[in-house]
Design a protein around this motif. Structure first.
Motif, PDB file in Angstrom:
ATOM      1  N   GLY A 187       0.804  -1.256  -0.010  1.00  0.00           N
ATOM      2  CA  GLY A 187       0.097   0.002   0.221  1.00  0.00           C
ATOM      3  C   GLY A 187       0.744   1.109  -0.033  1.00  0.00           C
ATOM      4  N   ASP A 188       0.262   2.550  -0.367  1.00  0.00           N
ATOM      5  CA  ASP A 188       0.932   3.630  -0.205  1.00  0.00           C
ATOM      6  C   ASP A 188       0.967   4.161   1.216  1.00  0.00           C
ATOM      7  OD1 ASP A 188       0.784   3.972  -3.053  1.00  0.00           O
ATOM      8  OD2 ASP A 188      -1.433   4.081  -2.803  1.00  0.00           O
ATOM      9  N   ASP A 215      -3.587  15.785   1.143  1.00  0.00           N
ATOM     10  CA  ASP A 215      -2.352  15.312   0.484  1.00  0.00           C
ATOM     11  C   ASP A 215      -1.254  15.231   1.708  1.00  0.00           C
ATOM     12  OD1 ASP A 215      -0.298  13.964  -1.094  1.00  0.00           O
ATOM     13  OD2 ASP A 215       0.565  16.103  -1.460  1.00  0.00           O
ATOM     14  N   PRO A 216      -1.867  14.698   2.942  1.00  0.00           N
ATOM     15  CA  PRO A 216      -0.927  14.626   4.186  1.00  0.00           C
ATOM     16  C   PRO A 216      -0.044  13.270   4.189  1.00  0.00           C
ATOM     17  CG  PRO A 216      -3.010  13.423   4.650  1.00  0.00           C
ATOM     18  CD  PRO A 216      -3.065  13.913   3.213  1.00  0.00           C
ATOM     19  N   ASP A 217       0.946  13.486   5.233  1.00  0.00           N
ATOM     20  CA  ASP A 217       1.912  12.546   5.322  1.00  0.00           C
ATOM     21  C   ASP A 217       1.567  11.484   6.589  1.00  0.00           C
ATOM     22  OD1 ASP A 217       3.720  12.927   3.027  1.00  0.00           O
ATOM     23  OD2 ASP A 217       4.664  14.626   4.267  1.00  0.00           O
ATOM     24  N   PHE A 218       0.905  12.282   7.605  1.00  0.00           N
ATOM     25  CA  PHE A 218       0.280  11.658   8.663  1.00  0.00           C
ATOM     26  C   PHE A 218      -1.083  11.991   9.106  1.00  0.00           C
ATOM     27  CE2 PHE A 218       0.268  11.660  13.263  1.00  0.00           C
ATOM     28  CZ  PHE A 218       0.938  10.696  13.838  1.00  0.00           C
ATOM     29  N   MET A 256      -3.760   5.411  13.237  1.00  0.00           N
ATOM     30  CA  MET A 256      -2.737   6.358  13.002  1.00  0.00           C
ATOM     31  C   MET A 256      -2.361   5.644  11.303  1.00  0.00           C
ATOM     32  SD  MET A 256       0.864   6.561  14.785  1.00  0.00           S
ATOM     33  CE  MET A 256       2.079   5.436  14.183  1.00  0.00           C
ATOM     34  N   CYS A 257      -2.020   6.638  10.575  1.00  0.00           N
ATOM     35  CA  CYS A 257      -2.045   6.462   9.232  1.00  0.00           C
ATOM     36  C   CYS A 257      -0.652   7.172   8.792  1.00  0.00           C
ATOM     37  CB  CYS A 257      -3.166   6.637   8.298  1.00  0.00           C
ATOM     38  SG  CYS A 257      -3.059   6.371   6.667  1.00  0.00           S
ATOM     39  N   VAL A 258       0.176   6.264   8.255  1.00  0.00           N
ATOM     40  CA  VAL A 258       1.516   7.193   7.696  1.00  0.00           C
ATOM     41  C   VAL A 258       1.953   6.803   6.427  1.00  0.00           C
ATOM     42  CG1 VAL A 258       3.818   7.534   8.291  1.00  0.00           C
ATOM     43  CG2 VAL A 258       2.189   6.862  10.132  1.00  0.00           C
ATOM     44  N   ARG A 259       2.293   7.731   5.492  1.00  0.00           N
ATOM     45  CA  ARG A 259       2.810   7.629   4.229  1.00  0.00           C
ATOM     46  C   ARG A 259       3.856   6.539   4.207  1.00  0.00           C
ATOM     47  NH1 ARG A 259       1.802  10.405  -0.555  1.00  0.00           N
ATOM     48  NH2 ARG A 259       0.981  12.249   0.799  1.00  0.00           N
ATOM     49  N   LYS A 260       3.813   5.485   3.398  1.00  0.00           N
ATOM     50  CA  LYS A 260       5.015   4.503   3.266  1.00  0.00           C
ATOM     51  C   LYS A 260       6.345   4.943   3.172  1.00  0.00           C
ATOM     52  CE  LYS A 260       4.956   0.383   3.720  1.00  0.00           C
ATOM     53  NZ  LYS A 260       4.213  -0.359   2.658  1.00  0.00           N
TER      54      LYS A 260
END
Length: 626
Positions: A187-188, A215-218, A256-260
């Protein structure tokens, strides 16, 4: 702490009944009816009934202190959560299809770190994943070798191809397994989920919307808990990104969701911080990006666990993660235990250098009040590199004039005559122009210092690059009752946070005891670096009486700064003894309304909006019933 309910023994019979009835109206938010009830009683009965209401409130606070004790992790004190009801979202069919069919729609790798798994809980989690509206995801269950057999047995019953059965990693722990799962995921974005917890059906859909729109990273969301009885309770309605709050409390854990790509660059999870791996990871992430999004919806149900034996190790890991963050950021400070909240810590930043602090105090004809204020500063302050600038707004009382004359002969005290019509903003701006310090502390003359190291603590925050205004906890005289601990910006306009609550009450998720970012702090005790004060133009002199401090704080936020209340600093505030209360006359109320209107003309984006306080909460932290 006093035994809950012990105050009630003082009241019996009719008075106790009346007090309980008045208190019932009070907690039901029917305060006008409560006041009418009390005012309609015979005069000899009014005082004891009012006293009974106060004692009842104190008893309830005592009970809340126990229920909100930090021994129960970060539950804090959630008054009103009994009225909370989670509302299942209605699926927007077209909206889901439209988002899912976008060419660059994100794909999520949901990583579940399994430790001591319960078959039933794993089944519930897998079912909540299968019910997701959004289709582009995979889930990887990461388990150390010792838990692998249980995971395989549970997942054998699921045919969904998006549920990946993670291979065992021999002789490795759960953190290593989670890192391997993250590397395996395609996943992205990575979404972190604990076993036994559940996602709401709109969770991944709302995360996808946030990614496409911002377009967040976190990303993090609001959450609630699955109680021991299976009911949903204790909603945590969180602030938007608040860096100082985050150093007090790990509020972004669920979901919690983070850009890979960012996750790989910061180095994944670290086993050295087992128990607070997420906290350590998030602290490293937010050092690398300011593209942080908060979804103001409940997207995660965290299962309630009673595991007191694990708490000391978890608290220590949390402390060490924040100490590591301070070291990486080049900041000197300590993680200080919070006396009334075992397992919680606050950052006490070390002041840089020996800056001169200019304490600016407006006054007029208040000899005794001013003398008490300055005496408390001189006698209690442990930091001595300060100057006191008293702005005399036209004193004529002989005693006041004599007091000012005596103060002018003291070392470190300057008296400036400002004999013009009262304009709080103009007076303080004049004081700032005469001040020599690199730190400015605006202070009401009706305050008294209680905390000896107040200047060092506030200066440690004020010197941080991201901090604008720093406030303190102000108490009513002769009590431990809060007059001010921050400012809320709700539907009725700016108001005092935590007003009339016990100063030792944890409050909603520890807001009463920990350092939180607020939209504003009161000018009754406000510290700011001179360069930041000058950069935003100081106090707006078109606001002569009210909201000038709020406007300054709004200006600071618009310039990219954060305002913070230093809860470890306490002062007594003899509220409005100098100028009187604004609600006493129709003229003052009209002026207040006009100044509030001007405030929002200047800052329309903050009208009925507070980024640091959820609209789902009442001013006292109770959950609004919707």
């Amino acid at each position: 702490m006093k035994r809950p309910g012990c105050h009630l023994n003082q009241f019996s019979g009719e008075r106790a009944s009346l007090a309980r009835r008045a208190y019932g109206l009070w907690v039901d938010d029917a305060r006008p009816r409560c006041k009418r009830l009390v005012s309609g009683l015979p005069e000899p009965v009014q005082r004891p009934v009012r006293s009974g209401v106060i004692k009842l409130r104190q008893a309830v606070r005592s009970l809340r202190n126990i229920a909100g004790s930090p021994i129960f992790k970060n539950r804090g004190n959630t008054p009103g959560s009994a009225a909370y009801r989670y509302q299942m979202p209605r699926k927007p069919g077209r909206g889901v299809r439209r988002v899912a069919n976008i060419a660059n729609a994100p794909c999520f790798s949901v990583v579940v770190r399994v430790q001591e798994p319960s078959v039933h809980q794993l089944e519930r989690l897998a079912a909540s994943l299968a019910e997701q509206w959004y289709p582009h995801w995979q889930v990887i269950f990461a388990a150390a070798e010792s838990e692998g057999n249980t995971v395989r047995a549970v997942l054998a019953g699921f045919s969904d191809s998006r549920i990946c059965r993670f291979r065992q990693i021999v002789d490795r722990d759960a953190t290593a397994a989670a890192n391997a799962a993250l590397a395996l995921g395609q996943g992205d974005f990575a979404v972190f989920v604990d076993p036994g917890d559940e996602l709401t059906p709109d969770c991944l859909y709302e995360l996808a919307l946030a990614i496409l729109n911002q377009d967040p990273d976190f990303i993090y969301s609001d959450e609630d808990r699955i109680g021991l009885d299976g009911q949903l309770t204790d909603p945590f309605f969180k602030p938007d990104w608040s860096p100082d709050t985050f150093m007090s409390l790990m509020f972004a854990r669920h979901v919690m969701c983070v850009r890979k790509a960012l996750l790989r660059s910061v180095g994944m999870l670290r086993a050295d911080f087992d128990g607070s791996q997420d906290y350590d990871l998030a602290l490293r992430i937010v050092e690398q990006t300011n593209r942080i999004a908060h979804v103001r919806k409940i997207l995660y149900h965290a299962r309630w666990h009673e595991c007191p034996d694990a708490l000391p190790a978890t608290a220590d890991a949390s402390r060490r993660a924040r100490m590591a963050a301070l070291a990486r950021r080049g900041l000197a400070g300590i993680m200080e235990p919070v006396p009334l909240a075992a397992g919680h810590f606050r950052v006490c930043y070390e002041m840089r250098g020996m800056p001169l602090i200019s304490i600016i105090i407006p006054t007029k004809d208040n000899a005794a009040i001013l003398g008490r204020c300055i005496h408390s500063i001189m006698s209690l302050s442990s930091y001595r590199n300060f100057e006191i600038i008293v702005i005399d707004n036209g004193s004529v009382d002989p005693e006041a004039v004599e007091t000012l004359h005596q103060l002018a002969n003291q070392d470190g005290v300057a008296i400036i005559r400002h004999d013009r019509p009262f304009n709080y903003s103009e007076i303080n701006n004049a004081g700032a122009k005469r001040a020599r310090g690199e730190l400015l502390l605006f202070l009401n003359d009706d305050t008294e210092v209680l905390t000896p190291d107040w200047l060092e603590r506030m200066a440690g925050y004020a010197q941080l690059e991201h901090v604008g205004a720093v406030g303190a906890k102000l108490l009513y005289p002769g009590t431990r009752t809060i007059q001010h601990a921050g400012v809320l910006n709700l539907d009725d306009g700016p108001s005092q946070a935590l007003a009339y609550q016990d100063a030792d009450d944890p409050g909603y998720f520890m807001r009463g005891l920990l350092e939180y970012n607020w939209i504003a702090v009161t000018g009754a005790c406000l510290m700011i670096e001179r360069r930041k004060f000058d950069a935003v133009g100081g106090f707006d002199e078109r606001l002569p009486i009210a909201y000038n401090d709020v406007n300054l704080c709004f200006d600071l936020i618009d310039s990219g700064f954060y305002n913070v209340t230093c809860s470890a600093v306490e002062l007594v505030h003899h509220e409005s003894m100098s100028r009187g209360l604004d609600h006493l006359s129709p003229e003052k109320l009209a002026r207040l309304a006009a100044e509030r209107k001007y405030l929002y003309r200047r800052h329309p984006h903050f009208y009925k909006r507070d980024p640091f306080y959820s609209h789902r909460l009442k001013p006292d932290g109770a959950v609004r019933v919707e």
